[in-house]
Every structure is written in structure tokens, then in C-alpha cells.
Design an enzyme around this catalytic site. Structure first.
Site, PDB file in Angstrom:
ATOM      1  N   ASP A  84       4.806  -5.256   6.735  1.00 54.94           N
ATOM      2  CA  ASP A  84       5.549  -5.319   4.905  1.00 54.94           C
ATOM      3  C   ASP A  84       6.940  -4.520   5.322  1.00 54.94           C
ATOM      4  O   ASP A  84       6.371  -3.375   5.652  1.00 54.94           O
ATOM      5  CB  ASP A  84       3.796  -4.730   4.304  1.00 54.94           C
ATOM      6  CG  ASP A  84       4.178  -4.407   3.052  1.00 54.94           C
ATOM      7  OD1 ASP A  84       5.153  -5.808   2.463  1.00 54.94           O
ATOM      8  OD2 ASP A  84       3.545  -4.055   2.040  1.00 54.94           O
ATOM      9  N   GLU A 135      13.728  -9.691   1.129  1.00 57.20           N
ATOM     10  CA  GLU A 135      13.641  -9.242  -0.281  1.00 57.20           C
ATOM     11  C   GLU A 135      15.094  -9.211  -0.891  1.00 57.20           C
ATOM     12  O   GLU A 135      16.153  -8.283  -0.307  1.00 57.20           O
ATOM     13  CB  GLU A 135      13.134  -7.903  -0.159  1.00 57.20           C
ATOM     14  CG  GLU A 135      12.646  -6.903  -1.850  1.00 57.20           C
ATOM     15  CD  GLU A 135      12.178  -6.037  -2.150  1.00 57.20           C
ATOM     16  OE1 GLU A 135      11.434  -5.608  -1.413  1.00 57.20           O
ATOM     17  OE2 GLU A 135      12.225  -5.145  -2.264  1.00 57.20           O
ATOM     18  N   HIS A 177       5.283  -1.095  -7.241  1.00 56.42           N
ATOM     19  CA  HIS A 177       3.371  -0.952  -6.254  1.00 56.42           C
ATOM     20  C   HIS A 177       2.752  -0.064  -6.910  1.00 56.42           C
ATOM     21  O   HIS A 177       3.527   1.482  -7.461  1.00 56.42           O
ATOM     22  CB  HIS A 177       4.414  -0.528  -4.592  1.00 56.42           C
ATOM     23  CG  HIS A 177       5.107  -1.584  -4.013  1.00 56.42           C
ATOM     24  ND1 HIS A 177       6.293  -0.918  -3.201  1.00 56.42           N
ATOM     25  CD2 HIS A 177       4.644  -2.460  -3.561  1.00 56.42           C
ATOM     26  CE1 HIS A 177       6.636  -2.352  -2.977  1.00 56.42           C
ATOM     27  NE2 HIS A 177       5.935  -2.257  -2.851  1.00 56.42           N
ATOM     28  N   THR A 232      -2.491  -0.762  -3.146  1.00 56.87           N
ATOM     29  CA  THR A 232      -2.752   0.244  -3.591  1.00 56.87           C
ATOM     30  C   THR A 232      -4.495  -0.337  -4.358  1.00 56.87           C
ATOM     31  O   THR A 232      -5.437   0.824  -4.530  1.00 56.87           O
ATOM     32  CB  THR A 232      -2.350   1.047  -4.760  1.00 56.87           C
ATOM     33  OG1 THR A 232      -0.798   0.785  -4.605  1.00 56.87           O
ATOM     34  CG2 THR A 232      -2.949   1.812  -5.963  1.00 56.87           C
TER      35      THR A 232
HETATM   36  P1  13P Z   1      -0.112  -2.594  -4.902  1.00 56.65           P
HETATM   37  O1  13P Z   1       0.106  -1.067  -3.809  1.00 56.65           O
HETATM   38  O2  13P Z   1       0.721  -2.115  -5.983  1.00 56.65           O
HETATM   39  O3  13P Z   1      -0.827  -3.389  -4.843  1.00 56.65           O
HETATM   40  O4  13P Z   1       1.335  -3.322  -4.032  1.00 56.65           O
HETATM   41  C1  13P Z   1       1.551  -3.901  -2.904  1.00 56.65           C
HETATM   42  C2  13P Z   1       2.600  -4.175  -2.016  1.00 56.65           C
HETATM   43  O5  13P Z   1       3.436  -4.934  -2.905  1.00 56.65           O
HETATM   44  C3  13P Z   1       3.180  -4.153  -1.006  1.00 56.65           C
HETATM   45  O6  13P Z   1       4.265  -4.244  -0.510  1.00 56.65           O
END
Ligand code: 13P
Length: 287
Positions: A84, A135, A177, A232
Site C-alpha cells: 500500500d 496513483e 485517509h 483506520t
Molecule cells: P482509511 O485509513 O481511511 O480506512 O484508508 C485506508 C487507505 O486508504 C489505505 O491506503
């Protein structure tokens, strides 16, 4: 067996649902995501940030653990192991370590450099059979207590990156995020529509899946989003359940510290979050 994310995303885009990417941080997290995906017969993507990769003793450890765990748990749904928001170097390391999918986040680079590095990784991933996420337009979030609004990607820049042959594209459309601030304006669907039209059939990725309401999720899927990332919300549910367990004094009832007991409520809470999100994204029964 771990697979790349290509086929699962093409199927999701064609059938109008999104595959969930859930970020993992340790053995319990991984087990929670894998067993819930299996329970719901849903394809799933394990997301690994560079920081989580370091914490789990490096990408080779993560790849070995994920493969062995999927095997010993008898996981039969398609599972991709995905880096990621990787730097170029982290992408190369994950290719070598046995990941099946990588994200190169060149959104902060000048466009020409993003294109050049993404193109090199398209070639490498094609040779090695991995899927690749690129991205364009940065995704907002909290840094030093300040919540930055998500940047909206330029459709023409998205087209140029999509045409390189990436498997999937994360394009900023005002998503953030973490928790969304009270004054968040919501996703920019006009921008998403233009990006979808400019990028043709390339599955789009929505980051920041924690706080996006159901109606916006459904609309984003109808406009080409086929993968949604969640991190999150799993952390928050793990934290709340662990805190409740400790505050009730239940951790003091055994002979000593037992991680199997202490981490169990948090792990169950992650499972509940993953279950809810897979339901919301429509990927249950689609394995
Ligand atoms: P969140 O932490 O808002 O769920 O986003 C996760 C994310 O996009 C990881 O790349």
C-alpha cells in the site's frame, strides 16, 4: 495460494461491486481478514504499508506468513497480498519478496517522473505476473494534527497513467485517509465521472474507505470504483474492544499475560468491521 488482483478487479468492475483492501499489521489482523473473507465467500486484498511491513519484520516475513496462513486455514477465496502506497524501492523489494500486487505511489512526484517510474513497474509486474496500482492526485489525511483535504486528480493525467497499462488506478476525488473532518465536502463525483471516462475500463481505487457513507460508496462503484481501502476503521474497532476488555479488568483474571485472550476481543472486532465493509462493498458471495 495468493493471486494477483487483476481478475478479481475486472470481475468486480463488470458486476458492479468493489473488492475490499484491508490493511494488516500483525498475525491476528491477517487471520481476522482471511477468515472473514472466507466466511463471506468474498475475494479480498491484504494491504501492507511500508511501516507495517517494517513492523512485521520485513516484506519476506509478511509474504511467508500470509501464504502459509492462507494455506493452513484452507482459504479458498482469491487473496492478493498488496503493498500500500509504496515508494519505488519498496515496490522492487515487494516484487522480490513474493507479494502478488503492488501500489506505486508517485502522486507527490512531478508527472513525468511518476509516468517514468510507473512505466518501469508496469513492465516488471507484467514479467512477474503481479498487479500494479498507480496513483494520481494525492489523498488527504491528518499530518501533525492538521487534516488536509484530498486533492482532486486531473482526468488527463489519469488517462496518461492508465494508458501505461496499470491494473488499477487510485485517483484523488476529495477522499481522505482516517476520520473525515466535520467540514468535509464529500466525494467529487463530477471529477470521478470525468476520470472514469478518461481512463476507460481501468478499475479505479477509492482510498480512505473508513468514513465514506454508504450512498457515496454505492455511487462511486457505479462510476468505476472496483477496490476500496480500509485501514483506520479496523484500528478503531480493535482499540475500542481491547480497551473495553482491559477496563472491565478481564485481562487480570488469568495466570498472567496471555495474548490469545487479550487480543481476542480486538480480533473479533476487526472481523465485525471487515464483515460490515464487505457487505457494504457488495463483494460477499463473489469469490
Ligand atoms: P482509511 O485509513 O481511511 O480506512 O484508508 C485506508 C487507505 O486508504 C489505505 O491506503
Amino acid at each position: 495460494m495468493l493471486v494477483n488482483a487483476k481478475d478479481m478487479l475486472i470481475k468486480a468492475a463488470a458486476e458492479g461491486y468493489a473488492v475490499g483492501q484491508f490493511n494488516i499489521n500483525n498475525l491476528e489482523w491477517t487471520k481476522a481478514v482471511l477468515t472473514t473473507a472466507q466466511e463471506l465467500d468474498a475475494p479480498v486484498i491484504l494491504g501492507v504499508s511500508e511501516g507495517a511491513g517494517k513492523y512485521m519484520c520485513g516484506y519476506k516475513t509478511v509474504a511467508a506468513m500470509s501464504k502459509a496462513m492462507a494455506d493452513s486455514l484452507g482459504i479458498a477465496v482469491p487473496v492478493a497480498l498488496h503493498l500500500d502506497h509504496g515508494s519505488y524501492d519498496a515496490c522492487l523489494k515487494c516484487v522480490e519478496a513474493g507479494f502478488t500486487s503492488i501500489m506505486f505511489d508517485g502522486s507527490h512526484l512531478p508527472l513525468d517522473e511518476n509516468i517514468e517510474k510507473t512505466a518501469a513497474l508496469v513492465k516488471l509486474c507484467a514479467e512477474r505476473g503481479l498487479s500494479l496500482e498507480a496513483e494520481v492526485g494525492s489523498i488527504g489525511g491528518e499530518e501533525d494534527g492538521v487534516v488536509g483535504m484530498g486533492e482532486v486528480a486531473d482526468p488527463d493525467e489519469c488517462r496518461r497513467i492508465a494508458e501505461l497499462g496499470v491494473t488499477m488506478l487510485a485517483a484523488g476525488i476529495g477522499n481522505i485517509h482516517g476520520k473525515y473532518p466535520a467540514n468535509w465536502k464529500g466525494l467529487d463525483f463530477g471529477a470521478l465521472d470525468n476520470i472514469h471516462k478518461a481512463t476507460g475500463s481501468v478499475p479505479l481505487v477509492l482510498h480512505g474507505g473508513t468514513g465514506i457513507p454508504q450512498d457515496m460508496i454505492r455511487k462511486a462503484i457505479s462510476l468505476g470504483v472496483a477496490k476500496i481501502n480500509v485501514n483506520t476503521e479496523c484500528q478503531l474497532s480493535f482499540q475500542a474492544a481491547t480497551r473495553a476488555y482491559i477496563e472491565a479488568g478481564k485481562d487480570l483474571q488469568g495466570k498472567g499475560f496471555d495474548p490469545r485472550k487479550l487480543l481476542a476481543p480486538g480480533t473479533e472486532a476487526i472481523k465485525a468491521t471487515v464483515r460490515e465493509k464487505i457487505g457494504l462493498f457488495g463483494s460477499a458471495g463473489k469469490a
